[in-house]
Scaffold this motif. Sequence first.
Motif, PDB file in Angstrom:
ATOM      1  N   LYS A   1     -66.010  -4.318  -1.231  1.00  0.00           N
ATOM      2  CA  LYS A   1     -66.319  -3.523  -0.020  1.00  0.00           C
ATOM      3  C   LYS A   1     -65.399  -3.623   1.423  1.00  0.00           C
ATOM      4  O   LYS A   1     -65.651  -2.752   2.053  1.00  0.00           O
ATOM      5  N   LEU A   2     -64.500  -4.511   1.057  1.00  0.00           N
ATOM      6  CA  LEU A   2     -63.448  -4.557   2.210  1.00  0.00           C
ATOM      7  C   LEU A   2     -62.416  -3.347   2.189  1.00  0.00           C
ATOM      8  O   LEU A   2     -61.630  -3.229   2.860  1.00  0.00           O
ATOM      9  N   ILE A   3     -62.313  -2.754   0.820  1.00  0.00           N
ATOM     10  CA  ILE A   3     -61.235  -1.935   0.392  1.00  0.00           C
ATOM     11  C   ILE A   3     -61.749  -0.756   0.446  1.00  0.00           C
ATOM     12  O   ILE A   3     -62.561  -0.278  -0.593  1.00  0.00           O
ATOM     13  N   GLU A   4     -61.341   0.302   1.301  1.00  0.00           N
ATOM     14  CA  GLU A   4     -61.994   1.628   1.081  1.00  0.00           C
ATOM     15  C   GLU A   4     -60.878   2.668   0.701  1.00  0.00           C
ATOM     16  O   GLU A   4     -59.689   2.393   0.815  1.00  0.00           O
ATOM     17  N   GLY A   5     -61.396   3.575   0.205  1.00  0.00           N
ATOM     18  CA  GLY A   5     -60.453   4.897  -0.168  1.00  0.00           C
ATOM     19  C   GLY A   5     -59.629   4.369  -1.623  1.00  0.00           C
ATOM     20  O   GLY A   5     -58.655   5.347  -1.941  1.00  0.00           O
ATOM     21  N   LEU A   6     -60.147   3.666  -2.536  1.00  0.00           N
ATOM     22  CA  LEU A   6     -59.850   3.495  -3.893  1.00  0.00           C
ATOM     23  C   LEU A   6     -60.441   4.369  -4.738  1.00  0.00           C
ATOM     24  O   LEU A   6     -61.878   4.361  -4.775  1.00  0.00           O
ATOM     25  N   GLY A   7     -60.124   4.924  -5.717  1.00  0.00           N
ATOM     26  CA  GLY A   7     -60.635   5.434  -6.704  1.00  0.00           C
ATOM     27  C   GLY A   7     -61.069   4.403  -8.078  1.00  0.00           C
ATOM     28  O   GLY A   7     -61.121   3.240  -7.719  1.00  0.00           O
ATOM     29  N   PHE A   8     -61.545   5.019  -9.111  1.00  0.00           N
ATOM     30  CA  PHE A   8     -62.170   4.238 -10.085  1.00  0.00           C
ATOM     31  C   PHE A   8     -60.913   3.029 -10.642  1.00  0.00           C
ATOM     32  O   PHE A   8     -61.060   2.060 -10.585  1.00  0.00           O
TER      33      PHE A   8
ATOM     34  N   GLY B   1     -58.019   2.195  -8.985  1.00  0.00           N
ATOM     35  CA  GLY B   1     -57.726   1.458  -8.036  1.00  0.00           C
ATOM     36  C   GLY B   1     -58.753   0.381  -7.887  1.00  0.00           C
ATOM     37  O   GLY B   1     -58.170  -0.842  -7.652  1.00  0.00           O
ATOM     38  N   ARG B   2     -60.017   0.573  -7.963  1.00  0.00           N
ATOM     39  CA  ARG B   2     -60.847  -0.386  -7.694  1.00  0.00           C
ATOM     40  C   ARG B   2     -60.651  -1.694  -9.137  1.00  0.00           C
ATOM     41  O   ARG B   2     -60.784  -2.598  -8.964  1.00  0.00           O
TER      42      ARG B   2
END
Length: 108
Positions: free
Chosen positions: A28-35, A37-38
């Motif tokens: 939840k702390l990292i925004e803007g990541l695709g699949f 990237g997550r």
Amino acid sequence: MVEQMLPAIGLSKGAPIGGFFGALASLKLIEGLGFWGRISAIFFGWVTAVFVTPLAILALDVTVSDRTELGIAFLLGVFGMSLLGATMKAIPELFTMLLSYVKGRWFK
């Protein structure tokens, strides 16, 4: 079999489990990541926890219980993911800064 392999490389079951859940918790702390990237962020947080937990315990020079090791691994998993998130945000800015420096220095 896994229970025999982990101590051979200096790990217990606590570091991989705690690190994985720590990495998941900090998604939840990292925004803007695709699949992907997550997935890579979870992997990076997990790897950080797995390999840094034994070093942290050795650096503290204390005997810890399994629950304490899980907690340390969890925190390191969160930290590893946060570090990756900050790095992924900083790379474009760093690249832009470097490019403007090179243009200004060599192409006057």
